[in-house]
Design an enzyme around this catalytic site. Structure first.
Site, mmCIF file in Angstrom:
data_model
loop_
_atom_site.group_PDB
_atom_site.id
_atom_site.type_symbol
_atom_site.label_atom_id
_atom_site.label_comp_id
_atom_site.label_asym_id
_atom_site.label_seq_id
_atom_site.Cartn_x
_atom_site.Cartn_y
_atom_site.Cartn_z
ATOM 1 N N GLN A 94 0.849 -1.189 0.000
ATOM 2 C CA GLN A 94 0.000 0.000 0.000
ATOM 3 C C GLN A 94 0.887 1.242 0.000
ATOM 4 O O GLN A 94 1.489 1.597 1.014
ATOM 5 C CB GLN A 94 -0.928 -0.033 1.209
ATOM 6 N N ALA A 129 -11.808 1.838 4.315
ATOM 7 C CA ALA A 129 -10.803 1.056 3.591
ATOM 8 C C ALA A 129 -9.969 1.936 2.658
ATOM 9 O O ALA A 129 -10.200 3.144 2.522
ATOM 10 C CB ALA A 129 -11.484 -0.058 2.813
ATOM 11 N N HIS A 130 -9.003 1.302 2.003
ATOM 12 C CA HIS A 130 -8.060 2.065 1.182
ATOM 13 C C HIS A 130 -8.741 2.748 0.001
ATOM 14 O O HIS A 130 -9.642 2.221 -0.627
ATOM 15 C CB HIS A 130 -6.896 1.187 0.707
ATOM 16 N N ASN A 131 -8.264 3.963 -0.255
ATOM 17 C CA ASN A 131 -8.693 4.777 -1.392
ATOM 18 C C ASN A 131 -10.150 5.215 -1.348
ATOM 19 O O ASN A 131 -10.695 5.673 -2.359
ATOM 20 C CB ASN A 131 -8.405 4.067 -2.716
#
Length: 342
Positions: A200, A241-243
């Site tokens: 990440q 969560a990511h993004n």
């Protein structure tokens, strides 16, 4: 703490009906049995409690002024709930413990970190290389601020908050205990029955005046950054969560989960335990009811609700498709019934 109605009105405004010298010692609900309390009425369904409350003063709107004044002191304002909120802020500034500025002897601050004026670094906190801490920031005990991370002025990190490397936090934010900003997003590629980690490489960017509840997590982006815009409020145990991108002044209650790359507009709300699947878009002013699963993008403002029992996926999809047609089926049945009767 002890104050008077006159001091409160001088500080917060409002139209006082009653003695300015009336002593107030606490803030309480309408059904309080403490005579030196100040309370408020914003929801009309509790209006009957005006007749029985023992509070020394009640904050009300003009619509309830006569009833409130008939039973005692009152402060009249356009928005009693907003007035109550500002009253709690005023009160907290006077009673909430605030650590003294300075670095606790047990804290570890890298020589390359930059600390603003009036910063407080608590016991056993760690500030890593290249971190920048703005003026009057409070870093609680056992916090970690990672390398090159930036914390804006007057932000407060409670005990045990972790801010990962390269993450950026705006001004006047509040992060409660256990918050983790910038842990790796959940990214793995399948490889012959095993999982290959996807590093990440993004960070997290958080705007001004954001509040995150206890044990809430915001993952760093896979490539681009995860973004939380100004004024967002997240309750305890929320997972971002990511993004994910959350627009300004949106709010989410406890146990909400937002999957990767979802884009949530401004002024949205999500009730407790609501779920938003990944790669979806929610327009501005979308309001999701508690426990609702959002499984497709929403392009129109409004309130959305729905709970559907789980089942084997193939069966669930068939039932869900049928459920969406129930209204049309009902109309067809009514038409047929009319034809039979005629």
């Amino acid at each position: 703490m002890t104050t008077t109605l006159g001091q409160l009105v001088d500080a917060l405004g409002g139209e006082l009906h009653g003695d300015r010298e009336t002593v107030i010692q606490n803030i309480g609900p309408l059904d309080t049995d403490r005579g030196a309390a100040i309370s408020f009425l914003s929801n009309p369904k509790y209006r009957s409690q005006l007749l029985t409350t023992k509070a020394a003063c009640v904050i009300v709107s003009a619509a309830a002024q006569d009833e409130a004044v008939a039973r005692g002191a009152a402060i009249v304002t356009d928005d009693p709930y907003l007035y109550f909120a500002r009253l709690t802020q005023w009160w907290a500034q006077r009673v909430r413990p605030r650590p003294a500025a300075g670095v606790h002897p047990s804290a570890v601050v890298d020589p390359s970190a930059v600390l603003g004026q009036g910063v407080s670094i608590g016991p056993l906190a760690i500030i890593e290389a290249g971190a920048v801490i703005g003026d009057e920031v409070i870093i609680g005990p056992h916090c970690v601020v990672g390398e090159r991370a930036r914390v804006g002025a007057q932000t407060r990190l409670a005990a045990h908050v972790t801010l990962g490397f390269d993450c950026v936090v705006g001004q006047r934010c509040i992060f409660h205990s256990g918050v983790v900003i910038g842990a790796d997003g959940f990214g793995f590629a399948p490889n012959k029955g095993t999982w290959e980690k996807i590093e990440q490489l993004g960070a997290v960017r958080i705007g001004d005046d954001v509040e995150l509840g206890a044990n809430t997590c915001v993952d760093r982006g896979a490539i681009e950054d995860t973004v939380i815009e100004k004024g967002v409020k997240l309750d305890n145990l929320v997972q971002i969560a990511h993004n994910v991108h959350i627009g300004e002044h949106s709010a989410m209650a406890g146990c909400v989960g937002v999957a990767g790359s979802a884009h949530i507009g401004a002024h949205c709300t999500v009730g407790g335990a609501g779920m938003i699947l990944g790669h979806l878009t929610l327009a501005d002013n979308v309001h999701v009811s508690s426990g609702t699963l959002i499984s497709r993008s929403i392009n129109k403002p409004g309130v959305y609700s729905g709970v559907f029992p789980f089942d084997e996926n193939a069966s669930w999809e068939k039932n869900a498709a049928t459920l969406r047609q129930l209204h049309a089926l009902r109309d067809r049945i009514r038409t047929l019934e009319k034809q039979i009767k005629s």
